[in-house]
Design an enzyme around this catalytic site. Structure first.
Site, PDB file in Angstrom:
ATOM      1  N   HIS A 181       6.943  19.197 -12.419  1.00 51.47           N
ATOM      2  CA  HIS A 181       7.677  18.323 -13.058  1.00 51.47           C
ATOM      3  C   HIS A 181       8.996  18.136 -12.174  1.00 51.47           C
ATOM      4  O   HIS A 181       9.336  16.946 -12.075  1.00 51.47           O
ATOM      5  CB  HIS A 181       8.179  18.965 -14.725  1.00 51.47           C
ATOM      6  CG  HIS A 181       8.994  17.684 -15.118  1.00 51.47           C
ATOM      7  ND1 HIS A 181       8.327  16.627 -15.834  1.00 51.47           N
ATOM      8  CD2 HIS A 181      10.143  17.749 -15.963  1.00 51.47           C
ATOM      9  CE1 HIS A 181       9.208  15.893 -16.405  1.00 51.47           C
ATOM     10  NE2 HIS A 181      10.287  16.666 -16.284  1.00 51.47           N
TER      11      HIS A 181
ATOM     12  N   HIS B 263       0.838  -1.043   0.067  1.00 50.56           N
ATOM     13  CA  HIS B 263      -0.296   0.091   0.132  1.00 50.56           C
ATOM     14  C   HIS B 263       0.730   1.124  -0.040  1.00 50.56           C
ATOM     15  O   HIS B 263       1.633   1.206   0.851  1.00 50.56           O
ATOM     16  CB  HIS B 263      -0.837  -0.047   1.405  1.00 50.56           C
ATOM     17  CG  HIS B 263      -1.742   1.161   1.042  1.00 50.56           C
ATOM     18  ND1 HIS B 263      -2.433   1.521   2.475  1.00 50.56           N
ATOM     19  CD2 HIS B 263      -2.686   1.362   0.114  1.00 50.56           C
ATOM     20  CE1 HIS B 263      -3.420   2.720   2.131  1.00 50.56           C
ATOM     21  NE2 HIS B 263      -3.338   2.752   0.730  1.00 50.56           N
TER      22      HIS B 263
END
Length: 132
Positions: free
Chosen positions: A99, A20
């Protein structure tokens, strides 16, 4: 021989070890992958395989709860962004980061899959969900 659609053994191996919130990156051919991060290089020639085809294949096997996408993807490559949204579906949370931030998160990914894609900002980080 595997019965599932995803045949790439390296990608399948990484996915099978993910828990997870573990992360897997998929990027265009120019994405700088940190040396400490496992690189799964699929790039053959310009745009083969494509980012979108690779994403769709990974989504067949990986349960995703969140996707991290650069804001530049939405601004510079809106068609790619729309295709990503369609592929993820409505249940996957999309988190926008720069980015530069995305490149920083690559060091924390279990692996980054390099495609032959040459569309600007065709990159994503997928956070693993649980199936229960």
């Amino acid at each position: 021989m595997r019965k599932t659609a995803l045949l790439n053994s390296e990608i399948s191996s990484v996915i099978s070890t993910m828990g997870h919130t573990d992360m897997l990156g998929i990027g265009d051919c120019g994405l700088p992958i940190p040396k400490e991060t496992k690189r799964i290089d699929l790039a053959l020639i310009k745009n083969l395989p494509t980012f979108l085809d690779t994403l769709k294949a990974v989504l067949l096997e990986l349960q995703v709860e969140e996707a991290m996408i650069a804001v530049e993807t939405r601004e510079v490559s809106p068609k790619t962004f729309e295709n990503i949204k369609d592929s993820l579906g409505e249940k996957v949370k999309i988190t926008f980061i720069t980015h530069e931030e995305l490149k920083g998160f690559l060091k924390d990914c279990k692996a980054v899959v390099r495609t032959g894609e040459q569309t600007p900002y065709a990159n994503i980080i997928l956070k693993s969900g649980v199936v229960f």
